[in-house]
Design a protein around this motif. Structure first.
Motif, PDB file in Angstrom:
ATOM      1  N   ARG A  66      40.350  37.882  40.310  1.00 39.24           N
ATOM      2  CA  ARG A  66      39.304  38.034  41.345  1.00 39.24           C
ATOM      3  C   ARG A  66      38.941  36.699  41.996  1.00 39.24           C
ATOM      4  N   GLN A  67      39.972  35.955  42.359  1.00 42.51           N
ATOM      5  CA  GLN A  67      39.779  34.630  42.954  1.00 42.51           C
ATOM      6  C   GLN A  67      40.420  34.479  44.322  1.00 42.51           C
ATOM      7  N   LEU A  68      40.974  35.547  44.868  1.00 44.06           N
ATOM      8  CA  LEU A  68      41.749  35.413  46.094  1.00 44.06           C
ATOM      9  C   LEU A  68      40.898  34.947  47.274  1.00 44.06           C
ATOM     10  N   ALA A  69      39.801  35.609  47.529  1.00 46.32           N
ATOM     11  CA  ALA A  69      38.972  35.262  48.682  1.00 46.32           C
ATOM     12  C   ALA A  69      38.435  33.843  48.560  1.00 46.32           C
ATOM     13  N   GLU A  70      37.911  33.522  47.398  1.00 45.50           N
ATOM     14  CA  GLU A  70      37.343  32.185  47.201  1.00 45.50           C
ATOM     15  C   GLU A  70      38.408  31.100  47.353  1.00 45.50           C
ATOM     16  N   GLU A  83      36.451  37.824  59.230  1.00 47.78           N
ATOM     17  CA  GLU A  83      36.813  39.219  58.955  1.00 47.78           C
ATOM     18  C   GLU A  83      37.801  39.307  57.795  1.00 47.78           C
ATOM     19  N   ILE A  84      38.808  38.429  57.803  1.00 42.73           N
ATOM     20  CA  ILE A  84      39.811  38.427  56.738  1.00 42.73           C
ATOM     21  C   ILE A  84      39.155  38.106  55.401  1.00 42.73           C
ATOM     22  N   LEU A  85      38.363  37.046  55.388  1.00 41.22           N
ATOM     23  CA  LEU A  85      37.708  36.654  54.137  1.00 41.22           C
ATOM     24  C   LEU A  85      36.739  37.730  53.653  1.00 41.22           C
ATOM     25  N   GLY A  86      36.033  38.365  54.581  1.00 37.38           N
ATOM     26  CA  GLY A  86      35.127  39.457  54.195  1.00 37.38           C
ATOM     27  C   GLY A  86      35.872  40.584  53.511  1.00 37.38           C
ATOM     28  N   SER A  87      37.018  40.945  54.060  1.00 32.91           N
ATOM     29  CA  SER A  87      37.836  41.999  53.456  1.00 32.91           C
ATOM     30  C   SER A  87      38.352  41.576  52.087  1.00 32.91           C
ATOM     31  N   LEU A  88      38.745  40.322  51.970  1.00 37.60           N
ATOM     32  CA  LEU A  88      39.262  39.840  50.686  1.00 37.60           C
ATOM     33  C   LEU A  88      38.163  39.783  49.630  1.00 37.60           C
ATOM     34  N   TYR A  89      36.943  39.430  50.032  1.00 39.37           N
ATOM     35  CA  TYR A  89      35.841  39.430  49.062  1.00 39.37           C
ATOM     36  C   TYR A  89      35.547  40.843  48.567  1.00 39.37           C
TER      37      TYR A  89
END
Length: 133
Positions: free
Chosen positions: A82-86, A116-122
């Motif tokens: 669970r570290q992809l977005a960060e 938008e991309i980071l929001g989806s990844l979070y």
């Protein structure tokens, strides 16, 4: 949980890889090997002056020989932990580095698309991934 056999996992990873490679400038190492998004991620995380466990894990895998293979292993590691977005967000913080690695059409150079991309990844942080690393 999402497993290795999941069609959605393969689709997600293909889309992530597409985003990370889209409009990526061609760079070569000292020995002429083409650099890929793995090198971008390593540089971005190193710039933050923190040793990322995912980078350490992937570089310890002797059977991975190419930047693309290492990048794919890193994406899987980040999904499981669970570290992809960060991790990606840390790489996208420096506008100069982004311009060094990507041409103008990259969605990472657009603040709106990047958000938008980071929001989806979070949102993926609430999904459990059971993948073979």
């Amino acid at each position: 949980p999402v497993t290795d056999g999941s069609w959605e996992l393969h689709s997600l990873c293909a889309q992530l890889e597409f985003l990370l490679q889209f409009d990526l400038k061609e760079k070569r190492s000292f020995f002429g090997q083409r650099k890929d998004y793995w090198d971008f991620l390593c540089q971005g995380l190193a710039r933050c002056r923190q040793e990322h466990e995912g980078i350490h894990f992937v570089t310890s895998l002797d059977k991975l020989k190419t930047p693309v293979g290492r990048g794919r292993a890193f994406l899987r590691y980040c999904l499981v932990h669970r570290q992809l977005a960060e991790s990606l967000q840390l790489c996208l913080l420096d506008p100069e580095s982004l311009c060094e690695w990507y041409y103008a059409r990259s969605p990472f150079l657009s603040p709106k698309r990047r958000a938008e991309i980071l929001g989806s990844l979070y949102e993926l942080d609430c999904v459990t991934f059971h993948l073979a690393l």
